[in-house]
Design an enzyme around this catalytic site. Sequence first.
Site, PDB file in Angstrom:
ATOM      1  N   SER A   9       0.857  -1.186   0.000  1.00  0.00           N
ATOM      2  CA  SER A   9       0.000   0.000   0.000  1.00  0.00           C
ATOM      3  C   SER A   9       0.889   1.230   0.000  1.00  0.00           C
ATOM      4  O   SER A   9       2.045   1.174   0.443  1.00  0.00           O
ATOM      5  CB  SER A   9      -0.885   0.006   1.254  1.00  0.00           C
ATOM      6  OG  SER A   9      -1.551   1.249   1.417  1.00  0.00           O
ATOM      7  N   TYR A  66      -2.146  -0.449  10.527  1.00  0.00           N
ATOM      8  CA  TYR A  66      -2.107  -0.797   9.106  1.00  0.00           C
ATOM      9  C   TYR A  66      -0.833  -0.257   8.467  1.00  0.00           C
ATOM     10  O   TYR A  66      -0.153  -0.972   7.723  1.00  0.00           O
ATOM     11  CB  TYR A  66      -3.344  -0.238   8.413  1.00  0.00           C
ATOM     12  CG  TYR A  66      -3.478  -0.647   6.962  1.00  0.00           C
ATOM     13  CD1 TYR A  66      -4.011  -1.891   6.627  1.00  0.00           C
ATOM     14  CD2 TYR A  66      -3.098   0.213   5.934  1.00  0.00           C
ATOM     15  CE1 TYR A  66      -4.149  -2.270   5.301  1.00  0.00           C
ATOM     16  CE2 TYR A  66      -3.234  -0.155   4.606  1.00  0.00           C
ATOM     17  CZ  TYR A  66      -3.756  -1.398   4.294  1.00  0.00           C
ATOM     18  OH  TYR A  66      -3.889  -1.770   2.979  1.00  0.00           O
TER      19      TYR A  66
END
Length: 243
Positions: free
Chosen positions: A141, A155
């Site tokens: 990501s 995250y």
Amino acid sequence: MRLKDRVALVTGGGTGIGRAAARALADEGARVFVTGRREEKLRETCESVSAHHPITARPTDVADRDAARRLVEELLDTCGRIDVLVVNHGVNVVKRSIRELAPEDWDRLLNVNATGAFNMVHAVLPGMRARGDGVIICVSSIAGCRPSILGGVAYSASKHAMTAMTRVVSEEERESGVRLTVISPGEVNTPILDDRPVAVSDEHRARILQPEDVAAAIVFVATLPPRAHIPDLVIKPTTQSFV
């Protein structure tokens, strides 16, 4: 059919990017296996693809190291090889700022997103190394490239760990013939958006990346000749900043 006779394994294959990647790899002729924790979602992926390019479900919790190892051993027994591994699974939570994040959610996100990625890479590498060939694509990501308040504390940390692990292993394996790539998407219209602290509008979902956009990048990397290697690839919505 650039991947004819190749065997591909996709984690997180029940929804979103994983489902789109499985379809795209199957369309290129690969024999595709999808894994994830939810058997019904994996079954939907398999049923969504033409009978000419079948996909096989293998439900597994890749955060469980023994289960991940058994999955890889089963596929090696069945197919003799795994040519392409797409590490795509990932989770997040609604309460993701440090003020709200529960310690147990920190543990879960690190275990699933980072340790789960390690488990799969660690299990698949020996077979690829022995053959002197293989492609491992870790879908991280932009939150794994730089700090991300949007992604949240756990995250972002888990995706930074996944990215770093992939880059280091890539450098270690550059003489072995195994190529590792980190693909770092920006916002993608997948079910993980349902865990955002603020609901995402249909208009916003429509203008960000779609799963098939990231799947196209995965196929691009997977179909390059063995002499060519992309260590890192960032793909983002046109309107998303990357500075």
